[in-house]
Scaffold this motif. Structure first.
Motif: not given
Length: 259
Positions: A227-249
């Protein structure tokens, strides 16, 4: 009006811009990895926030009253409702999205596991193993220097009460809705010991001394990043939300960029 400067700075000057005055080095400091921790430790004494940035990333300062006026939970709840409305057709359709010729089909993204705004990720406690916010910021700086990402940047000293207000006071113009981004970084500073370390082009790098360690909390933080609207989070490159979230801990720095 200028201000007193710490000792041992490279050559620099006060920018002839609107208040607040910002001091900027003439070149990228060669000794930045030694200088940076000292400037962070002296932040409360001098009231100056160090920031690595490209001069052309600075614009018209944003009033901190505009950041104060952001009701973060309300804003994010409304933004998530609209984001979910627009994305739901893709989240519920498992058909692979067509990719350009020669590129593997982009993976299906089921989206965040929330039907309504779930609230902010909880604050993370300090533990004996936690770096201090200053240590986390210095570690991120060293990582950026090692990869040669900062050499077009300059050291800026921004008169601010807290590090998270530096983006507003330099009038960062790289992308995104600045009042919301500044409100987010304020909140991350409080909850995760975050520090904005560098901004160049349309990129922002933030350290985090106390990142989430549980998957449940990482999902909440990942949604804030989206919701920061940054394009790289899940859009560029296309990244499934669960995959992005799994990389944060446990991850002690976050990067954002806007196309």
């Amino acid at each position: 009006m200028s201000f007193a400067l710490p000792d041992g700075l490279p050559r620099g000057q006060f920018l002839p811009s609107e208040l607040p005055r910002v001091w900027v080095s003439d070149e990228f400091p060669r000794n930045v990895e030694e200088l940076w921790p000292r400037l962070l430790s002296e932040q409360s004494a001098y009231g100056l926030v160090p920031l690595l940035c490209q001069p052309d990333a600075m614009g018209t300062p944003l009033s901190l009253e505009q950041v104060d006026a952001v009701s973060l939970e309300e804003e994010l709840a409304a933004d998530f409702a609209e984001y979910r409305r627009r994305r739901l057709p893709w989240w519920t359709d498992p058909t692979p999205v067509l990719a350009p010729e020669g590129i593997e089909p982009w993976p299906h993204d089921p989206g965040p596991p929330f039907e309504q705004w779930p609230g902010l990720a909880p604050s993370m406690p300090t533990t004996p193993a936690s770096p201090s916010p200053e240590e986390a910021a210095s570690n991120l700086l060293a990582w950026l220097v090692k990869r040669g990402l900062l050499y077009e940047c300059r050291l800026a000293l921004v008169p601010a009460r807290r590090g998270s207000d530096a983006l507003a006071l330099i009038g960062w113009s790289g992308g995104g809705y600045l009042p919301l981004l500044c409100a987010l970084t304020r909140s991350w500073e409080d909850r995760f010991g975050a520090q904005v370390v560098a901004v160049f082009g349309s990129e922002v790098y933030v350290s985090a001394a106390r990142p989430p360690v549980e998957a449940e909390h990482a999902n909440l933080l990942a949604l804030e990043h989206v919701l920061s609207t940054a394009d790289n989070i899940v859009d560029d490159p296309p990244t499934p939300f669960p995959e992005y979230a799994m990389d944060l801990p446990g991850r002690t720095f976050w990067s954002f960029w806007w196309d």
